[in-house]
Design an enzyme around this catalytic site. Structure first.
Site, PDB file in Angstrom:
ATOM      1  N   CYS A  38       1.245  -1.551   0.206  1.00 47.59           N
ATOM      2  CA  CYS A  38       0.470  -0.067  -0.167  1.00 47.59           C
ATOM      3  C   CYS A  38       0.978   0.842  -0.124  1.00 47.59           C
ATOM      4  O   CYS A  38       1.313   1.088   0.878  1.00 47.59           O
ATOM      5  CB  CYS A  38      -1.179   0.037   1.390  1.00 47.59           C
ATOM      6  SG  CYS A  38      -1.251   1.955   1.285  1.00 47.59           S
ATOM      7  N   CYS A  64      -3.122   7.339  -4.282  1.00 51.10           N
ATOM      8  CA  CYS A  64      -2.815   5.782  -4.883  1.00 51.10           C
ATOM      9  C   CYS A  64      -1.429   5.289  -5.297  1.00 51.10           C
ATOM     10  O   CYS A  64      -1.368   5.170  -6.063  1.00 51.10           O
ATOM     11  CB  CYS A  64      -4.117   4.732  -5.019  1.00 51.10           C
ATOM     12  SG  CYS A  64      -3.752   3.024  -5.245  1.00 51.10           S
TER      13      CYS A  64
END
Ligand code: PYC
Length: 333
Positions: free
Chosen positions: A91, A254
């Site tokens: 992530c 992101c």
């Protein structure tokens, strides 16, 4: 005050997206690699993840990272990624949060102007270069795992009969990449429910028809992220809404999605190496990326992505579980 658990956390946000960094209370998770630890935690300690991410301690778009000793000798820390929807191999926004917390809490030796932290993640080695002045982490540049286009110019028919063209790329997670125009939708937060529904319907169809699987590690599989890019987007400056399983938007640009998008643009011949790529989130925050080189993943042409973003610490906490709490795993409404 009574508690069955005491979990120490430093909460942060990366360009708008929360990362609850768990600094203590978990112990060392069994496993010879961080990916083995990810799978072990998912099977044996999922209740702890639920408690930390779900309401009332978290919310439907909550995300976090559990610090661990590394499993490889060339790393400083290991990281497990948790969020409402599950356990990510990697992530990006979470890693920027982790690096900021490690520097600002003194959990790594800090050098100015740059502190380098080597992180052992379930998807592989990620190197964080933290720009530090006066003890403050000003920005974090990550060198992410090798990323690749997994399928260009695919087509899929959705339950409403619409046929949509999409690309599939990997940047630490798999991403279906599609223009919002394919759904006739504007890049407008007022239409977020329609955008979410469009992304989720594409995600379900991709997983039903052509579930992606990482060529080196079959435990990394499935498309849980749909990158819907806005009209007017270019290969140098992209704006997008990122729909994430089971039904929320990334607030940050992101990081693994930025890596997948750069891999897709490179595979299409639209983004050369060493060229700045600005990726803007649904709330207007930005990561700046670039491709540092090329490589291969199981014979598939791949790129070495990096991207830069910022995080801020928002609080510290000890999360408890009263033995009489009727919601020991929380809930999502
Ligand atoms: O920044 O890689 C990322 C990410 C994945 C899911 C939410 N953010």
């Amino acid at each position: 005050m009574r508690s069955k658990l005491v979990l120490h956390a430093v909460d942060s946000h990366t360009e708008g997206m929360p990362t609850r960094v768990i600094t203590g209370g978990i112990g060392t998770v069994p496993g010879a690699t961080m990916n083995e630890r990810r799978l072990w935690f998912r099977e044996h300690r999922d209740a702890v993840k639920q408690l930390l991410m779900n309401e009332p301690r978290g919310h439907a778009a909550m995300s976090g990272a559990i610090l661990q000793p590394p499993t490889r000798p060339d790393c400083d820390w290991g990281v497990l990624y948790i969020e409402v929807s599950g356990y990510l191999p990697m992530c990006g926004h979470g890693t920027i949060g982790v690096a900021t917390v490690l520097v600002e809490t003194g959990m790594v030796e800090v050098t100015e102007p740059v502190t380098t932290i080597r992180l052992d993640t379930p998807a592989g080695l990620v190197v964080a270069e933290v720009a530090v002045t006066d003890g403050a982490a000003r920005s974090v540049t990550l060198r992410n795992v090798p990323s690749f286009a997994a399928g260009l110019d695919r087509e899929i028919t959705l339950p409403d009969g619409r046929t949509v063209g999409y690309d599939l790329a990997y940047g630490g997670n798999f991403y279906a990449i599609v223009p919002l125009d394919a759904f006739g939708l504007p890049f407008d937060r007022a239409r977020k429910d329609d955008i979410l529904a469009a992304g989720l319907s594409l995600m379900a169809a991709v997983n039903a028809e052509a579930e992606p699987v990482h060529p080196e590690d079959p435990s990394i599989r499935g498309c849980h992220h749909v990158h819907l890019y806005a009209p007017g987007t270019t290969a140098r400056h992209s704006r997008h809404a990122m729909v994430i399983h089971p039904g929320w938007f990334d607030r940050s640009p992101c990081g693994t999605g930025t890596s997948a998008r750069m891999a897709q643009l490179h595979a299409r011949g639209e983004l050369p190496l060493h060229t700045e790529f600005v990726n803007e989130s649904f709330i207007g925050t930005r990561f700046t990326g670039r491709l540092l080189g090329t490589t291969e993943v199981a014979g598939v042409p791949a790129v070495l992505p990096s991207f830069t973003g910022r995080a801020w610490i928002t609080g510290t906490a000890q999360y408890l579980l009263d033995p009489a709490d009727p919601f020991p795993e929380g809930f999502v409404l």
